[in-house]
Design a protein around this motif. Sequence first.
Motif, PDB file in Angstrom:
ATOM      1  N   ALA A 164      36.146  71.385  74.188  1.00 15.19           N
ATOM      2  CA  ALA A 164      35.065  70.515  73.721  1.00 15.19           C
ATOM      3  C   ALA A 164      33.924  70.457  74.733  1.00 15.19           C
ATOM      4  CB  ALA A 164      35.599  69.116  73.446  1.00 15.19           C
ATOM      5  N   VAL A 165      34.268  70.428  76.012  1.00 16.23           N
ATOM      6  CA  VAL A 165      33.230  70.403  77.046  1.00 16.23           C
ATOM      7  C   VAL A 165      32.400  71.684  76.989  1.00 16.23           C
ATOM      8  CG1 VAL A 165      32.791  70.418  79.538  1.00 16.23           C
ATOM      9  CG2 VAL A 165      34.481  68.845  78.583  1.00 16.23           C
ATOM     10  N   GLY A 166      33.081  72.820  76.833  1.00 16.40           N
ATOM     11  CA  GLY A 166      32.367  74.094  76.742  1.00 16.40           C
ATOM     12  C   GLY A 166      31.406  74.122  75.569  1.00 16.40           C
ATOM     13  N   VAL A 186      31.350  78.089  80.788  1.00 18.08           N
ATOM     14  CA  VAL A 186      32.672  78.421  81.316  1.00 18.08           C
ATOM     15  C   VAL A 186      32.923  77.656  82.608  1.00 18.08           C
ATOM     16  CG1 VAL A 186      34.120  80.250  82.261  1.00 18.08           C
ATOM     17  CG2 VAL A 186      32.713  80.698  80.247  1.00 18.08           C
ATOM     18  N   LEU A 187      31.965  77.721  83.521  1.00 14.40           N
ATOM     19  CA  LEU A 187      32.129  77.072  84.822  1.00 14.40           C
ATOM     20  C   LEU A 187      32.251  75.560  84.679  1.00 14.40           C
ATOM     21  CD1 LEU A 187      32.221  77.717  87.853  1.00 14.40           C
ATOM     22  CD2 LEU A 187      29.750  77.412  87.916  1.00 14.40           C
ATOM     23  N   ALA A 191      35.593  73.216  85.330  1.00 14.07           N
ATOM     24  CA  ALA A 191      35.516  72.128  86.313  1.00 14.07           C
ATOM     25  C   ALA A 191      35.918  70.799  85.690  1.00 14.07           C
ATOM     26  CB  ALA A 191      34.098  72.044  86.879  1.00 14.07           C
ATOM     27  N   ALA A 192      35.450  70.539  84.465  1.00 10.93           N
ATOM     28  CA  ALA A 192      35.780  69.275  83.796  1.00 10.93           C
ATOM     29  C   ALA A 192      37.277  69.185  83.493  1.00 10.93           C
ATOM     30  CB  ALA A 192      34.964  69.155  82.507  1.00 10.93           C
ATOM     31  N   GLY A 193      37.847  70.274  82.956  1.00  7.54           N
ATOM     32  CA  GLY A 193      39.275  70.282  82.662  1.00  7.54           C
ATOM     33  C   GLY A 193      40.109  70.143  83.924  1.00  7.54           C
ATOM     34  N   GLY A 336      43.464  77.992  78.796  1.00  2.67           N
ATOM     35  CA  GLY A 336      43.610  78.249  77.371  1.00  2.67           C
ATOM     36  C   GLY A 336      42.477  77.659  76.560  1.00  2.67           C
ATOM     37  N   GLY A 337      42.049  76.464  76.916  1.00  2.00           N
ATOM     38  CA  GLY A 337      40.973  75.813  76.180  1.00  2.00           C
ATOM     39  C   GLY A 337      39.677  76.597  76.203  1.00  2.00           C
ATOM     40  N   ILE A 338      39.285  77.057  77.372  1.00  2.00           N
ATOM     41  CA  ILE A 338      38.047  77.824  77.468  1.00  2.00           C
ATOM     42  C   ILE A 338      38.241  79.228  76.912  1.00  2.00           C
ATOM     43  CG2 ILE A 338      38.366  78.771  79.791  1.00  2.00           C
ATOM     44  CD1 ILE A 338      35.121  77.364  78.217  1.00  2.00           C
ATOM     45  N   SER A 339      39.485  79.742  76.962  1.00  2.00           N
ATOM     46  CA  SER A 339      39.756  81.077  76.422  1.00  2.00           C
ATOM     47  C   SER A 339      39.593  81.114  74.905  1.00  2.00           C
ATOM     48  CB  SER A 339      41.162  81.537  76.804  1.00  2.00           C
ATOM     49  OG  SER A 339      41.288  81.680  78.197  1.00  2.00           O
ATOM     50  N   ILE A 340      39.940  80.011  74.225  1.00  2.00           N
ATOM     51  CA  ILE A 340      39.744  79.947  72.774  1.00  2.00           C
ATOM     52  C   ILE A 340      38.274  80.211  72.449  1.00  2.00           C
ATOM     53  CG2 ILE A 340      39.744  78.411  70.764  1.00  2.00           C
ATOM     54  CD1 ILE A 340      42.172  77.003  72.027  1.00  2.00           C
ATOM     55  N   LEU A 341      37.406  79.584  73.208  1.00  2.00           N
ATOM     56  CA  LEU A 341      35.969  79.757  72.995  1.00  2.00           C
ATOM     57  C   LEU A 341      35.511  81.155  73.388  1.00  2.00           C
ATOM     58  CD1 LEU A 341      33.343  78.326  72.201  1.00  2.00           C
ATOM     59  CD2 LEU A 341      33.111  77.576  74.571  1.00  2.00           C
TER      60      LEU A 341
END
Length: 419
Positions: A164-166, A186-187, A191-193, A336-341
């Motif tokens: 969601a942050v991405g 991505v960065l 960082a947030a996660g 995993g979360g950012i990888s989905i995106l």
Amino acid sequence: MGEKRINGKTVILGLQHTFVMFGATVLVPILTGLDIGVTLFAAGIGTLLFHVITGFQVPVFLGSSFAFIPGIVAVGASEGLPYALGGIVIAGLLYVVVAIIFKFFSVELLHKILPPHVTGPMIILIGLILAPVAIQNANGTNSEALKQLIGENGCWALALFTFAVGVFVKIVFPKLGWKFTANLPVLIALAAGYLLSIALGLVDFSKVSAAPWIGIPAFSLPKFSLSAISVMVPIAIVTMVEHFGDILAIGNVVGKDFIAKPGIYRTLIGDGLATSVAALIGGPANTTYSENTGAVALTGAFDPVIMRIAAFFAILLSLVPKFTALIGTIPAPVIGGISILLFGMISSIGIKNMIDARVNMSNPKALIITATMLVLGLGGASFNLGPVHLSGLGLSAIFGIVLNLILVHKDAAELEEKQ
């Protein structure tokens, strides 16, 4: 903008560029098990080598290639990471061979062999083949200790927060006028996660505490096998196509024709040798980055010296084991979360490329080529030709190229819609 001397402004711009490229560059070793320090070192050295070969003319930073992740994971699981590195060494040398060919032959030859109705499915497959890796990280499968601690639903919550942050950064930040930070989804998402993971007590800093401040990256040597080479080399077909696109794009941003000068053959040689050198010391393949083009367009920092400063910063960071150990503590669901995106966007880019090229999908030849490539790439098909093993993206790419040459040997224009 002509090349300037190194000063305070160019140093700051170089540091900024390092962080623009950082998120995607370190994500590759995190996903594949390669060493983060070696990856940063290889990116820095590869960028400097590229600039030497291209006469210091092209404002490009070379980072880790996502296209090779499926091959690295597959070969790493079956034979070991050193054999995956060996395949990448040979894949990089293929760039040099192709570059020599295009020194003497027209660039149109590549477009004939690799038209959008072949390259589009290749790029789509990169993201789709990687999709299970994203899900396994997101649901905690790749981190059983964390899964036992917070459960599968907890892992998904952390992954979706990062996702969601991405999305928020990419969609909302431009509307707020924060154009540069909008280029860092991505960065910022990582960082947030990571900060949320620390707040929840999910991060173990013991390895960070034990790591020294200064040290040499864990370099390793490649090993070679025909089966590993047969998996990795066909992937270079995809990355060479991406290379052409990236060089054209950065040229359009800067207002120069880098295809003509220093020449596509020089940029291919630079990219290929950087890839081979990276694998020789234990790093993933290097590639010209689309993020690089976006950052250059946004900041207006066209000076190639800025990219070389960024390369030196990457090398310096690789020599700080405490920093690379810190990166290694990022929980799997955050990755995993950012990888989905990320992986979804890779596939979407393949679709966009076909749309932009106006590929006529009502034509049965285009449908046959695309359908065959997608099924072979995703269906687990494999062929053994003596010691050579073909599967996944490599097998799909070869079938797509051969089918294209057989079915569309006279007029490729019939597969494109009329303007």
